[in-house]
Design a protein around this motif. Sequence first.
Motif, mmCIF file in Angstrom:
data_model
loop_
_atom_site.group_PDB
_atom_site.id
_atom_site.type_symbol
_atom_site.label_atom_id
_atom_site.label_comp_id
_atom_site.label_asym_id
_atom_site.label_seq_id
_atom_site.Cartn_x
_atom_site.Cartn_y
_atom_site.Cartn_z
ATOM 1 N N ASP A 116 0.857 -1.183 0.000
ATOM 2 C CA ASP A 116 0.000 0.000 0.000
ATOM 3 C C ASP A 116 0.893 1.234 0.000
ATOM 4 N N ILE A 117 0.698 2.118 -0.936
ATOM 5 C CA ILE A 117 1.540 3.303 -1.077
ATOM 6 C C ILE A 117 1.354 4.293 0.076
ATOM 7 N N GLY A 118 0.235 4.244 0.742
ATOM 8 C CA GLY A 118 -0.001 5.155 1.864
ATOM 9 C C GLY A 118 -0.175 6.594 1.403
ATOM 10 N N ASP A 119 0.372 7.545 2.177
ATOM 11 C CA ASP A 119 0.190 8.966 1.894
ATOM 12 C C ASP A 119 1.248 9.553 0.968
ATOM 13 N N ARG A 120 2.210 8.774 0.569
ATOM 14 C CA ARG A 120 3.311 9.297 -0.251
ATOM 15 C C ARG A 120 2.912 9.350 -1.733
ATOM 16 N N PRO A 121 3.564 10.225 -2.500
ATOM 17 C CA PRO A 121 3.230 10.320 -3.929
ATOM 18 C C PRO A 121 3.786 9.162 -4.757
ATOM 19 N N TYR A 122 4.701 8.369 -4.209
ATOM 20 C CA TYR A 122 5.256 7.221 -4.931
ATOM 21 C C TYR A 122 5.673 6.151 -3.927
ATOM 22 N N GLN A 123 5.795 4.937 -4.405
ATOM 23 C CA GLN A 123 6.127 3.795 -3.551
ATOM 24 C C GLN A 123 7.633 3.671 -3.349
ATOM 25 N N GLN A 124 8.062 3.661 -2.096
ATOM 26 C CA GLN A 124 9.476 3.467 -1.799
ATOM 27 C C GLN A 124 9.771 2.053 -1.315
ATOM 28 N N ASP A 125 8.770 1.367 -0.800
ATOM 29 C CA ASP A 125 8.995 0.022 -0.283
ATOM 30 C C ASP A 125 9.088 -0.970 -1.438
ATOM 31 N N CYS A 126 9.734 -2.113 -1.180
ATOM 32 C CA CYS A 126 9.881 -3.121 -2.218
ATOM 33 C C CYS A 126 9.725 -4.510 -1.604
ATOM 34 N N VAL A 127 9.084 -5.392 -2.346
ATOM 35 C CA VAL A 127 8.901 -6.779 -1.941
ATOM 36 C C VAL A 127 9.506 -7.665 -3.027
ATOM 37 N N ALA A 128 10.228 -8.699 -2.615
ATOM 38 C CA ALA A 128 10.755 -9.685 -3.563
ATOM 39 C C ALA A 128 10.437 -11.076 -3.028
ATOM 40 N N THR A 129 9.992 -11.962 -3.921
ATOM 41 C CA THR A 129 9.661 -13.326 -3.529
ATOM 42 C C THR A 129 10.186 -14.304 -4.577
ATOM 43 N N ASP A 130 10.393 -15.538 -4.160
ATOM 44 C CA ASP A 130 10.779 -16.587 -5.095
ATOM 45 C C ASP A 130 10.621 -17.932 -4.415
ATOM 46 N N ILE A 131 10.592 -18.988 -5.194
ATOM 47 C CA ILE A 131 10.568 -20.357 -4.689
ATOM 48 C C ILE A 131 11.640 -21.129 -5.429
ATOM 49 N N SER A 132 12.494 -21.814 -4.694
ATOM 50 C CA SER A 132 13.564 -22.609 -5.291
ATOM 51 C C SER A 132 12.986 -23.807 -6.030
ATOM 52 N N ASP A 133 13.369 -23.970 -7.294
ATOM 53 C CA ASP A 133 12.934 -25.135 -8.061
ATOM 54 C C ASP A 133 13.547 -26.418 -7.504
ATOM 55 N N ASP A 134 14.761 -26.321 -6.971
ATOM 56 C CA ASP A 134 15.475 -27.508 -6.489
ATOM 57 C C ASP A 134 14.939 -28.013 -5.152
ATOM 58 N N SER A 135 14.861 -27.126 -4.173
ATOM 59 C CA SER A 135 14.504 -27.567 -2.821
ATOM 60 C C SER A 135 13.063 -27.244 -2.433
ATOM 61 N N GLY A 136 12.416 -26.357 -3.175
ATOM 62 C CA GLY A 136 11.077 -25.931 -2.820
ATOM 63 C C GLY A 136 11.051 -24.886 -1.720
ATOM 64 N N ALA A 137 12.241 -24.417 -1.302
ATOM 65 C CA ALA A 137 12.312 -23.383 -0.269
ATOM 66 C C ALA A 137 11.694 -22.092 -0.796
ATOM 67 N N ALA A 138 10.928 -21.419 0.050
ATOM 68 C CA ALA A 138 10.294 -20.159 -0.321
ATOM 69 C C ALA A 138 11.073 -19.001 0.287
ATOM 70 N N PHE A 139 11.145 -17.906 -0.450
ATOM 71 C CA PHE A 139 11.880 -16.717 -0.019
ATOM 72 C C PHE A 139 10.966 -15.510 -0.165
ATOM 73 N N ALA A 140 10.930 -14.665 0.858
ATOM 74 C CA ALA A 140 10.187 -13.409 0.789
ATOM 75 C C ALA A 140 10.937 -12.373 1.615
ATOM 76 N N VAL A 141 11.063 -11.174 1.080
ATOM 77 C CA VAL A 141 11.707 -10.093 1.810
ATOM 78 C C VAL A 141 10.932 -8.805 1.548
ATOM 79 N N ILE A 142 10.804 -7.996 2.599
ATOM 80 C CA ILE A 142 10.189 -6.679 2.488
ATOM 81 C C ILE A 142 11.238 -5.664 2.887
ATOM 82 N N CYS A 143 11.511 -4.711 2.006
ATOM 83 C CA CYS A 143 12.491 -3.664 2.294
ATOM 84 C C CYS A 143 11.784 -2.322 2.382
ATOM 85 N N ASP A 144 11.977 -1.642 3.494
ATOM 86 C CA ASP A 144 11.352 -0.350 3.743
ATOM 87 C C ASP A 144 12.125 0.745 3.022
ATOM 88 N N GLY A 145 11.422 1.730 2.498
ATOM 89 C CA GLY A 145 12.023 2.762 1.678
ATOM 90 C C GLY A 145 12.533 3.992 2.401
#
Length: 75
Positions: free
Chosen positions: A11-40
């Motif tokens: 959610d962008i909130g009150d700012r005119p543009y989004q500074q936060d970033c989310v990245a996700t992935d799932i390993s094809d080999d092990s099935g491990a899931a990855f998620a990270v949220i970085c604050d702007g």
Amino acid sequence: NGVVEISQFIDIGDRPYQQDCVATDISDDSGAAFAVICDGMGGLAGGELSSKVAAWNLRKAFCEAEITDIREFFK
């Protein structure tokens, strides 16, 4: 093995543009899931870039790692 689904929403909130970033992935080999949220940095200059660089570099490291134990990846 179970099915892993990942969804994300920012959610962008009150700012005119989004500074936060989310990245996700799932390993094809092990099935491990990855998620990270970085604050702007609360609207400070460069916050959008810094959160993107951090999120995508962490995701890249996850994708390039040979993961057998997700706990080992984060050590």
